[in-house]
Design an enzyme around this catalytic site. Structure first.
Site, mmCIF file in Angstrom:
data_model
loop_
_atom_site.group_PDB
_atom_site.id
_atom_site.type_symbol
_atom_site.label_atom_id
_atom_site.label_comp_id
_atom_site.label_asym_id
_atom_site.label_seq_id
_atom_site.Cartn_x
_atom_site.Cartn_y
_atom_site.Cartn_z
ATOM 1 N N GLU A 55 -63.424 14.348 -17.673
ATOM 2 C CA GLU A 55 -62.050 13.705 -18.052
ATOM 3 C C GLU A 55 -62.207 12.669 -18.896
ATOM 4 O OE1 GLU A 55 -58.793 14.300 -15.296
ATOM 5 O OE2 GLU A 55 -58.320 14.614 -17.650
ATOM 6 N N ASP A 56 -62.893 11.565 -18.620
ATOM 7 C CA ASP A 56 -62.812 10.488 -19.504
ATOM 8 C C ASP A 56 -63.847 9.993 -20.500
ATOM 9 O OD1 ASP A 56 -60.628 9.984 -18.232
ATOM 10 O OD2 ASP A 56 -61.603 8.741 -16.439
#
Ligand code: MN
Length: 476
Positions: A55-56
């Site tokens: 996600e990051d």
């Protein structure tokens, strides 16, 4: 493997900072550490370290999967999916819940990772802007804590609630802290006295124990209890309870007997959650007695396995399955409600209705009742024999005409209580449910069946009617 996962996560998040200025990896580590403390299996701890990578960071899920295998890949994918919720307000709430339940049905460990991720986010909530603080704290009280509770993870549920409490109800929080502090000092000195007496008593009777300690009630659950007790803290008997951990089940009952021979029990406060576990699997003996100088004190007695389950709930399942990785399927009776829920969510498209039914069926307090064969059925509080009947089978629901509760004939709108023995009386010739039942049926399951039956009936009549009309208006 853990070291490799740590290095992998550390490299992936290199240079990233959290809003409080710490390196991003501190968050991944904190999440993994909570999972390790809960004795989860290695794949889950690794997934905890890697949960924010796809996600990051620039590193895709495929890369995670290639390095750490399909199990870890599946868990990280599950957590990543849960993270993507675009809606606001009510929509967001419903969507969030739906996703949690879908994830849970696939692999409940995904949700456990999400809960521990949320725990650390709450611990560092101070650095976020107030609007976000409110959203995250509220979501925790409304969704995350009830789910932790339903999964039996008592310790995590308590921590999540206490952390969120401060943000959602700041004034009430300060008040409860102040109230409990004053009372606590006085209470603790007394509890220590009781513990000394108790140790003597057990030694004299040759009962070995693993530990005896005072356990302070969590603040948010104290607040909820105070709301039911006119905000009068002197009416809360379990602000500090004495917890006794022994070697086995037989010793639990032995200790209970010894306690009652020493101190008089308060009537109606002996609870045998060993013989009748709570719907979330919690087992222990509880009793409240008039202790030294007549002061009231609550005891909780359990063995080590019960204690593990009380603290870690469904997560303890992996503890006992260590080394048997192939067999990570969950006990079906503990997860039946999740599969049921998924079915309902497919049938209900209206968000408001969906949330109402959830609040009724899942997040409300539960009772457990018995079938004549001794099977335990868990239902929401205030459920009736009609709810019970539909829970067993829709045919039993549609054709029920009466109920025997604890061997006594009772009307269909009687509110059931925990421990009731319920037998449904069925009339094979009965056409179907009465519209009246909607006035007292509590569960979504019963209500949906009743409504759909009535609708079908009306639809059928309307069809016959319109066919007749067609005949008369068009005689050819
Ligand atoms: Mn995270």
């Amino acid at each position: 493997m853990l070291e490799l996962a740590y290095d992998f996560a550390n490299k992936a998040h290199a240079g990233q900072k959290r809003l409080d200025g710490t390196d991003y990896i501190t968050h991944s580590l904190a999440t993994a550490l909570t999972l390790a403390k809960m004795n989860l299996d290695q794949d889950t701890i690794i997934a905890g370290l890697l949960h924010d990578v796809p996600e990051d960071t620039a590193i895709p899920l495929e890369e995670v999967e290639k390095n750490f295998g399909p199990q870890v890949g599946k868990l990280v994918r599950g957590v990543t999916k849960l993270g993507k919720i675009k809606y606001r307000g009510l929509e967001r709430y419903a969507e969030n819940l739906r996703k949690m339940f879908v994830a849970m049905a696939e692999d409940v460990r995904v949700v456990i990772i999400k809960l521990t991720d949320r725990l650390h986010n709450l611990e560092t909530l101070d650095s976020l802007p107030p609007v976000k603080q409110q959203r995250i704290a509220r979501e925790t009280l409304e969704i995350y804590a009830p789910i932790a509770n339903r999964l039996g993870i008592g310790e995590l549920k308590g921590e999540l609630e206490d952390l969120a409490f401060r943000y959602v109800y700041p004034e009430e929080y300060t008040w409860v802290v102040k109230q409990s502090k004053t009372r606590l000092e006085d209470q603790l000195a007394y509890i220590n006295e009781v513990i000394e007496k108790l140790k003597e008593l057990l030694q004299k009777n040759g009962v070995k124990f693993i530990s005896i300690h005072g356990r302070m009630k969590h603040l948010y659950s104290l607040y909820r209890k105070l709301q039911r007790k006119d905000m009068d803290i002197s009416k809360v008997y379990d602000l500090v309870a004495v917890r006794i951990i022994v070697n086995n089940e037989a010793d639990c009952y032995h200790v209970l007997g010894l306690l009652h021979s020493q101190w008089k029990p308060l009537p109606g406060r002996i609870k045998d959650y060993i013989a009748q576990p709570k719907p979330n699997g919690y087992r222990s003996l509880h009793t409240t007695v008039f202790g030294e100088a007549g002061r009231i004190v609550e005891f909780q007695i359990r063995d080590t396995e019960m204690h593990d389950h009380a603290e870690y709930g469904i997560a303890a399942h992996w503890h006992y399955k260590e080394g048997r990785q192939a067999e990570l399927k969950l006990p079906p009776e503990q997860l039946k409600w999740i599969t049921e829920l998924l079915q309902w969510q497919k049938e209900i498209s209206d968000n408001e209705q969906y949330l109402d039914s959830l609040k009724l069926d899942i997040f409300q307090n539960r009772i457990f009742v018995f079938t004549p064969k001794g099977d335990v059925i868990d239902l929401p509080e205030d459920a009736t024999p009609v709810d019970f009947a539909y829970y067993i089978h829709s045919d039993i629901g549609n054709r029920c005409t009466g109920a025997r509760i604890n061997e006594k004939m009772s009307p269909l709108d009687t509110m059931l209580k925990s421990g009731d023995l319920v037998e449904i009386i069925v009339d094979k010739n009965r056409a179907g449910p009465a519209e009246d039942w909607l006035k007292f049926a509590k569960t979504n399951m019963a209500r949906t069946h009743i409504k759909s039956f009535l609708k079908k009936k009306r639809g059928g009549l309307a069809k016959i009617f319109s066919r007749r009309q067609a005949k008369t208006t068009n005689p050819s």
